[in-house]
Enzyme design. Sequence first.
Site, short mmCIF file in Angstrom:
data_model
loop_
_atom_site.label_atom_id
_atom_site.label_comp_id
_atom_site.label_asym_id
_atom_site.label_seq_id
_atom_site.Cartn_x
_atom_site.Cartn_y
_atom_site.Cartn_z
N CYS A 2 1.04 -1.10 0.21
CA CYS A 2 -0.09 0.18 -0.35
C CYS A 2 0.54 1.72 -0.20
O CYS A 2 2.25 1.76 0.41
CB CYS A 2 -0.67 0.13 1.59
SG CYS A 2 -1.95 -1.45 1.32
N TRP A 74 -3.42 -2.47 -1.47
CA TRP A 74 -3.49 -3.60 -2.50
C TRP A 74 -4.19 -4.41 -1.68
O TRP A 74 -3.42 -4.29 0.19
CB TRP A 74 -1.82 -3.71 -3.04
CG TRP A 74 -1.91 -5.21 -3.89
CD1 TRP A 74 -2.39 -4.79 -4.69
CD2 TRP A 74 -0.87 -6.17 -3.43
NE1 TRP A 74 -1.92 -6.48 -5.22
CE2 TRP A 74 -1.04 -6.34 -3.79
CE3 TRP A 74 0.25 -6.67 -2.36
CZ2 TRP A 74 -0.14 -8.15 -4.19
CZ3 TRP A 74 0.84 -7.66 -2.40
CH2 TRP A 74 0.24 -8.77 -3.74
N ASN A 100 0.55 0.36 6.07
CA ASN A 100 0.90 -0.51 5.08
C ASN A 100 1.41 -1.72 6.08
O ASN A 100 2.72 -1.36 7.06
CB ASN A 100 1.89 0.00 4.60
CG ASN A 100 2.81 -0.80 3.95
OD1 ASN A 100 2.36 -2.15 3.07
ND2 ASN A 100 3.85 -0.23 2.51
N GLY A 101 0.91 -2.96 5.29
CA GLY A 101 1.78 -4.73 6.46
C GLY A 101 0.02 -5.30 6.66
O GLY A 101 -0.58 -5.47 6.29
N GLU A 482 13.40 -14.80 -17.87
CA GLU A 482 12.92 -13.47 -17.45
C GLU A 482 12.11 -12.82 -18.34
O GLU A 482 11.11 -11.89 -18.34
CB GLU A 482 14.17 -12.68 -16.77
CG GLU A 482 13.38 -11.15 -17.07
CD GLU A 482 12.94 -10.61 -16.03
OE1 GLU A 482 12.96 -11.86 -15.33
OE2 GLU A 482 12.48 -9.20 -15.81
N LYS A 486 7.31 -11.58 -18.08
CA LYS A 486 8.04 -10.24 -18.67
C LYS A 486 6.18 -9.97 -19.23
O LYS A 486 5.34 -9.35 -19.38
CB LYS A 486 9.00 -9.90 -19.84
CG LYS A 486 10.03 -9.02 -18.47
CD LYS A 486 9.63 -7.79 -18.21
CE LYS A 486 9.66 -7.56 -16.66
NZ LYS A 486 10.20 -8.66 -16.06
N GLU A 489 3.79 -10.91 -17.01
CA GLU A 489 2.69 -10.31 -15.86
C GLU A 489 2.30 -9.26 -17.02
O GLU A 489 1.68 -8.35 -15.87
CB GLU A 489 3.93 -9.81 -15.07
CG GLU A 489 5.29 -9.03 -15.34
CD GLU A 489 6.11 -8.36 -14.43
OE1 GLU A 489 5.45 -8.42 -13.37
OE2 GLU A 489 6.22 -8.66 -14.69
N HIS A 505 11.72 -33.40 -22.80
CA HIS A 505 10.76 -34.44 -21.85
C HIS A 505 9.78 -34.28 -21.54
O HIS A 505 9.26 -34.19 -20.20
CB HIS A 505 12.29 -34.42 -21.00
CG HIS A 505 13.26 -34.45 -20.83
ND1 HIS A 505 13.35 -35.93 -21.13
CD2 HIS A 505 14.54 -34.07 -21.28
CE1 HIS A 505 15.02 -36.29 -21.09
NE2 HIS A 505 15.00 -35.09 -21.10
N LYS A 604 3.74 -3.27 -7.45
CA LYS A 604 5.40 -2.61 -8.13
C LYS A 604 6.00 -3.02 -6.38
O LYS A 604 7.27 -3.99 -6.57
CB LYS A 604 5.46 -1.55 -7.44
CG LYS A 604 7.54 -0.96 -7.73
CD LYS A 604 7.59 -1.18 -8.62
CE LYS A 604 8.91 -1.64 -9.43
NZ LYS A 604 9.70 -2.52 -10.20
#
Length: 609
Positions: A2, A74, A100-101, A482, A486, A489, A505, A604
Amino acid sequence: MCGIVGYVGDKQAVDFLLEGLSKLEYRGYDSAGIAVYDGAKIRVEKSVGRLAALRDKIKDDVPQGTIGIGHTRWATHGRPSDVNAHPHTDCTGDFVVVHNGIIENYLTLKEDLIEKGHSFKSETDTEIVAHLLEEVWNGDFEASVREVLRRIEGSYSLVFMCKREPDKLICTKQDNPLVIGIGEGENFIASDIPAIIKRTRRTYILNDGELAVVTKDAIRITNRKGEPVTKKVFEVNWNAEAAEKGGYEHFMLKEINEQPKAVRDTMSQRIAKDGKCITMDELKWDADYLNSFNQIYIVACGTAYHAGLVGKYYIERLVRVPVQVDVASEFRYRDPIIDEHTLFIVVSQSGETSDTLAALKESKRRGAKTLALTNVVGSSIAREADQVIYTWAGPEIAVASTKAYTTQLILFFMLALYMAQIKKTVTPERIAELIAALKQVPAQISETLSDTEPIKTFAKQYGFNDDVFYIGRGLDYDVALEGALKLKEISYIHAEAYAAGELKHGTLALIVEGVPVIALATQKSVYEKTLSNIKEVKARDAVVIGIAAEGDEELQKYVDHVMKVPETDELLLPILAVVPLQLLAYYAAITRGCDVDKPRNLAKSVTVE
Ligand code: AGP
């Protein structure tokens, strides 16, 4: 995760609160709210949805007052809704808090408070903090807040308002960031610097357990015991634009294009003037210290974890010490075998990722020596680790991490060279050669960024596929991981990366006509093997986009399209090869009309488990 803001001064608080929250939406944006003391009461206004919904809600009756707090959320406990949005109040409305937390013992506290007659409106853990303050209130705002802090457990940054002492805000933190902006006749509180940078560059960065009483003319900071703390003023040297989009449509594109500068900034002060060696003045290491380790761990999350995989390759290749890499959320629960002979490296752009911070604390508890690679000065991870080296990428606002990744690779490369210098595992000639190649990287990234048309075309052509595969071997596999993240997401396409040798396999069963496969073939040492894997997927009529180094005239015979990156030492090619993959993801997301900077369900900085 948040975003929190607070204001006390002579101006209307609402202006800073909304401006500050708009700069913090990247920390979470499923709901937002503000509270302003209007001379008689604390007025709370909040709304589910983006900050725009809150602006809309108050536009005809804007809260008046010169002290206030705000929050953009969030969701962790309690789904996104008006009632679960912060700020939260007690039964009387005299006490208001933003948080926040996670308050880990909130359920027991809530049961106890309900027994004592408190009635709750929301499903959140945060609301118990306001009721607890009401419950323990002894006539003194600061003393009562300290009593609340004694009873709650968990991670938090908190800002309190109290109608009975309406000229001050009280803020404190544990494992979550909080900065105080020092103004003239006004002061600011925020989770992160971009929120206050337009108002002031002079800040205090709070440490865990510190509590600040903030009025318009004073900031008094004390420690857990209530003893005064003298803080150094932290001058923010980011210019205001650095936290803005700088002319790009999205933060992500801006940050992709900032990579040459970010990489240059990260390396410049660490290469000796004669270009013959790496200096790392931040690290007081000698050969004995390095030889005292019998293992190295690299632990991180998401993109930072992918950077750790490349870091492992660099350290093992150049320093000849075994390295284990783990995702933080797995490491911390596997009863790891580490002790004082372990060098424990954590990687985190934000320096606030809860799983990574917890893994770091767990490693310290078991005796390891710890080193953090992070992008945020004064972040929780930076302050928790024994030693810290910084990427100098500047603020990274887009949820999808780009310049942080490439600067992490640069930092790992220099760290490995630095360790190799000390342990003499690489000749001085080879080190000078690698440093010379390293110095070319910023310009080579610029060259790769100079022509994005082919990538835009691929993104348009393949941006509506449901599945995309990335394959590679060695460092190419690490970069493939990576690249796939990208794409996933920000475009919401199901993308998976596989070690190219693994296809047979199982995954090959998914390769049918028209499936796009991004094949990384930059690593000469495994080139022929990768080529045979490319032929495997071509034989199943996949559409293959190859990533190759300049000078490779072979690959294009076997693939449908080729994207080339400048030739350099194969150890440095990951830093170049990732750039087209970042752009591919970006333009695919644009093609699909996705919200590039704020993708659904993500934030983020993930400061909750
Ligand atoms: C990267 O694009 C993601 N947004 C995410 O995986 C991120 O890398 C991860 O959450 C770790 O964040 P940190 O580097 O701030 O610790």
